[in-house]
Design an enzyme around this catalytic site. Sequence first.
Site, PDB file in Angstrom:
ATOM      1  N   LYS A  53     -51.209  11.140  54.492  1.00  0.00           N
ATOM      2  CA  LYS A  53     -50.235  10.938  53.407  1.00  0.00           C
ATOM      3  C   LYS A  53     -48.817  10.845  53.968  1.00  0.00           C
ATOM      4  O   LYS A  53     -48.038   9.969  53.583  1.00  0.00           O
ATOM      5  CB  LYS A  53     -50.349  12.074  52.381  1.00  0.00           C
ATOM      6  CG  LYS A  53     -51.661  12.021  51.589  1.00  0.00           C
ATOM      7  CD  LYS A  53     -51.954  13.292  50.822  1.00  0.00           C
ATOM      8  CE  LYS A  53     -53.362  13.247  50.217  1.00  0.00           C
ATOM      9  NZ  LYS A  53     -53.789  14.513  49.625  1.00  0.00           N
ATOM     10  N   GLN A  97     -51.956  20.628  48.211  1.00  0.00           N
ATOM     11  CA  GLN A  97     -53.223  20.154  48.779  1.00  0.00           C
ATOM     12  C   GLN A  97     -54.363  21.105  48.391  1.00  0.00           C
ATOM     13  O   GLN A  97     -54.270  22.313  48.597  1.00  0.00           O
ATOM     14  CB  GLN A  97     -53.101  20.038  50.309  1.00  0.00           C
ATOM     15  CG  GLN A  97     -54.306  19.439  50.994  1.00  0.00           C
ATOM     16  CD  GLN A  97     -54.573  17.972  50.623  1.00  0.00           C
ATOM     17  OE1 GLN A  97     -53.648  17.198  50.431  1.00  0.00           O
ATOM     18  NE2 GLN A  97     -55.830  17.606  50.502  1.00  0.00           N
ATOM     19  N   ASP A 122     -49.622  14.170  41.640  1.00  0.00           N
ATOM     20  CA  ASP A 122     -51.085  14.146  41.600  1.00  0.00           C
ATOM     21  C   ASP A 122     -51.603  13.966  40.168  1.00  0.00           C
ATOM     22  O   ASP A 122     -52.787  13.717  39.960  1.00  0.00           O
ATOM     23  CB  ASP A 122     -51.655  15.462  42.160  1.00  0.00           C
ATOM     24  CG  ASP A 122     -52.200  15.285  43.579  1.00  0.00           C
ATOM     25  OD1 ASP A 122     -52.486  14.135  43.964  1.00  0.00           O
ATOM     26  OD2 ASP A 122     -52.330  16.305  44.287  1.00  0.00           O
TER      27      ASP A 122
END
Length: 287
Positions: A53, A97, A122
């Site tokens: 990422k 994460q 997200d």
Amino acid sequence: MEKILDGRTLADKLNSQLKDDIEKFVGKIGVPPKLATVLVGNDLASEVYVNIKHKTCANVGINSIMVKLSTNITKEQLFNEIDKLNGDVSVHGILLQLPLPDPLRPFTPEFLEHISPIKDVDGFHPINKGKLFDYNEELAPCTPKGIIALLEHYKVEIKRKNVTIINRSNLVGKPLIFMILKRNGTPTVCHTSTKDLDQCIKQADILVVAVGHAKFITKDKIKEGVVIIDVGMNKVEGKLCGDVDFEDVLEKCRMITPVPGGCGPMTVAFLMQNTFTAYKKQTTPKN
Ligand SMILES: NC(=O)c1ccc[n+]([C@@H]2O[C@H](COP(=O)([O-])OP(=O)(O)OC[C@H]3O[C@@H](n4cnc5c(N)ncnc54)[C@H](OP(=O)(O)O)[C@@H]3O)[C@@H](O)[C@H]2O)c1
């Protein structure tokens, strides 16, 4: 007709277009977009994903920072770290994460809810989930967004199609339901308690598989001409593979995503898109 839904190539194209868009925007605003990733513990796979990422951020012109925290961090300490990022005006996107280490894992929904909804790249905050319920996909989860973009790019009609999704997680199956409904498809969502899984698979015009078991889908299970989206990521003898026996189904299906090179790069591309969206919202003055 192309048979392979090439996520790698489409993601590269989207990233390259985004790089230009970001450059133009930064020219006007003066500050670049910034994504903060929060990594708790030492899970090797999570570290690999976070590094991919960050690398993609650098390629498209998004600054990024990683907040790396010890496995032993307390619940309060993690809340404080999220608070700091929420209050930092130079940070436009925050990504926690997952999965979190065992002691913190049960509180995952609380941590996700603690991230400011405007920085929630997200798409896991209840406000953004609620917006998706109303078909607003602005900050919706990246994997289903990538799946829809792949289908649309390759002109796979969703309207009036039976779309079977084998997965009901917040990451894949649940958000995908609304995206399919929005496009007038008919979603069927399957999981471990589904009574007639084989029948649901057989009726699919589009089959989305995200179970996490290699070779879960073989040619005897599918309908001739189905379009298959393989979201699964499994390691077999050190090699990455999906949930579908690719070689076995290739002739019988109409189209299929490869693993690697299908949904993975598209997910990262949509993380970049979401970060740019969050950045624009935070830096564009409201009239
Ligand atoms: N390529 C990407 O970018 C990307 C992104 C996200 C995830 N993934 C991959 O996608 C897979 C799923 O991820 P996830 O986080 O959504 O995992 P998850 O939360 O474990 O979800 C797995 C889903 O599959 C269902 N399932 C498992 N075995 C089944 C069976 N035998 N029959 C029917 N349903 C079954 C589960 O049903 P229950 O709900 O009943 O348990 C669950 O809904 C993993 O391989 C993950 O690595 C890839």
